[in-house]
Design a protein around this motif. Structure first.
Motif, mmCIF file in Angstrom:
data_model
loop_
_atom_site.group_PDB
_atom_site.id
_atom_site.type_symbol
_atom_site.label_atom_id
_atom_site.label_comp_id
_atom_site.label_asym_id
_atom_site.label_seq_id
_atom_site.Cartn_x
_atom_site.Cartn_y
_atom_site.Cartn_z
ATOM 1 N N LEU A 1 -3.744 -1.540 -7.702
ATOM 2 C CA LEU A 1 -5.126 -1.072 -7.728
ATOM 3 C C LEU A 1 -5.313 0.107 -6.774
ATOM 4 O O LEU A 1 -6.005 1.074 -7.103
ATOM 5 N N ALA A 2 -4.671 0.032 -5.617
ATOM 6 C CA ALA A 2 -4.747 1.144 -4.661
ATOM 7 C C ALA A 2 -4.149 2.411 -5.269
ATOM 8 O O ALA A 2 -4.724 3.499 -5.140
ATOM 9 N N ASN A 3 -3.018 2.285 -5.926
ATOM 10 C CA ASN A 3 -2.408 3.444 -6.579
ATOM 11 C C ASN A 3 -3.328 3.993 -7.664
ATOM 12 O O ASN A 3 -3.421 5.213 -7.847
ATOM 13 N N LEU A 4 -4.003 3.112 -8.361
ATOM 14 C CA LEU A 4 -4.895 3.519 -9.444
ATOM 15 C C LEU A 4 -6.073 4.345 -8.930
ATOM 16 O O LEU A 4 -6.475 5.323 -9.555
ATOM 17 N N VAL A 5 -6.614 3.968 -7.771
ATOM 18 C CA VAL A 5 -7.784 4.678 -7.242
ATOM 19 C C VAL A 5 -7.416 5.771 -6.241
ATOM 20 O O VAL A 5 -8.294 6.450 -5.720
ATOM 21 N N GLY A 6 -6.123 5.930 -5.936
ATOM 22 C CA GLY A 6 -5.698 7.026 -5.080
ATOM 23 C C GLY A 6 -5.592 6.708 -3.600
ATOM 24 O O GLY A 6 -5.627 7.602 -2.765
ATOM 25 N N VAL A 7 -5.465 5.433 -3.274
ATOM 26 C CA VAL A 7 -5.269 5.028 -1.880
ATOM 27 C C VAL A 7 -3.779 4.733 -1.707
ATOM 28 O O VAL A 7 -3.133 4.218 -2.621
ATOM 29 N N THR A 8 -3.232 5.059 -0.540
ATOM 30 C CA THR A 8 -1.782 4.937 -0.378
ATOM 31 C C THR A 8 -1.280 3.509 -0.300
ATOM 32 O O THR A 8 -0.214 3.199 -0.830
ATOM 33 N N ARG A 9 -2.027 2.622 0.371
ATOM 34 C CA ARG A 9 -1.570 1.237 0.520
ATOM 35 C C ARG A 9 -2.647 0.259 0.074
ATOM 36 O O ARG A 9 -3.844 0.506 0.235
ATOM 37 N N THR B 1 -2.962 -5.636 -5.379
ATOM 38 C CA THR B 1 -3.754 -4.740 -4.543
ATOM 39 C C THR B 1 -3.084 -3.382 -4.420
ATOM 40 O O THR B 1 -3.758 -2.358 -4.393
ATOM 41 N N GLN B 2 -1.765 -3.363 -4.375
ATOM 42 C CA GLN B 2 -1.047 -2.086 -4.317
ATOM 43 C C GLN B 2 -1.223 -1.321 -5.630
ATOM 44 O O GLN B 2 -1.446 -0.106 -5.616
ATOM 45 N N ASP C 1 -4.888 -0.822 2.940
ATOM 46 C CA ASP C 1 -5.949 0.142 3.252
ATOM 47 C C ASP C 1 -7.126 -0.023 2.292
ATOM 48 O O ASP C 1 -8.289 0.017 2.705
ATOM 49 N N LEU C 2 -6.820 -0.216 1.025
ATOM 50 C CA LEU C 2 -7.885 -0.427 0.036
ATOM 51 C C LEU C 2 -8.700 -1.668 0.390
ATOM 52 O O LEU C 2 -9.933 -1.645 0.339
ATOM 53 N N MET C 3 -8.023 -2.741 0.773
ATOM 54 C CA MET C 3 -8.741 -3.965 1.143
ATOM 55 C C MET C 3 -9.630 -3.726 2.364
ATOM 56 O O MET C 3 -10.748 -4.231 2.430
ATOM 57 N N LEU C 4 -9.135 -2.947 3.323
ATOM 58 C CA LEU C 4 -9.935 -2.623 4.504
ATOM 59 C C LEU C 4 -11.174 -1.817 4.115
ATOM 60 O O LEU C 4 -12.280 -2.096 4.582
#
Length: 120
Positions: free
Chosen positions: A56-64, A53-54, A67-70
């Motif tokens: 994937l978050a980095n890939l789409v530009g989300v910090t954590r 998840t981290q 947060d992406l899961m939320l």
């Protein structure tokens, strides 16, 4: 594997099995079944390796990753609520039509067709 991971993966799979076992009461279309299996797979993968998840978050530009899961949860919840709202509105319309039709049928049976002379 830690005990919490085993518990969470078991819970995800139990919900999936429960959803498919109770399909007699609630019809599930093929697309919904595939989506459920895919989401369960993503859930199991996210629990087994939280680093996914981290990444994937980095890939789409989300910090954590959390947060992406939320964010994903909020979007899925919004779609679910909208679908439920429209389904209930459609059921309300169907119910209103059925009640109107039954009321008209009962009035015609009791009083005869519209414009017919009334008998006392």
């Amino acid at each position: 594997m830690t005990p919490i991971k085993a518990l969470l993966i078991s819970a995800i799979l139990a919900v999936l099995v429960w959803a498919f076992r109770h399909r007699g009461r609630v019809a599930m279309r093929a697309g919904i079944k595939l989506t459920a299996v895919a989401l369960a797979g993503v859930g199991v993968a996210a629990v087994a390796d939280p680093g996914l998840t981290q990444d994937l978050a980095n890939l789409v530009g989300v910090t954590r990753g959390t947060d992406l899961m939320l964010y994903v949860l909020v979007v899925v919840f919004a779609f679910t609520q909208a679908g439920t709202y429209f389904r209930f509105k459609e059921l309300e319309l169907r119910f209103a039509r059925a009640v109107r039709s039954q009321a008209i049928d009962e009035a015609v049976d009791r009083d005869g067709p519209p414009g017919a002379p009334r008998t006392a």
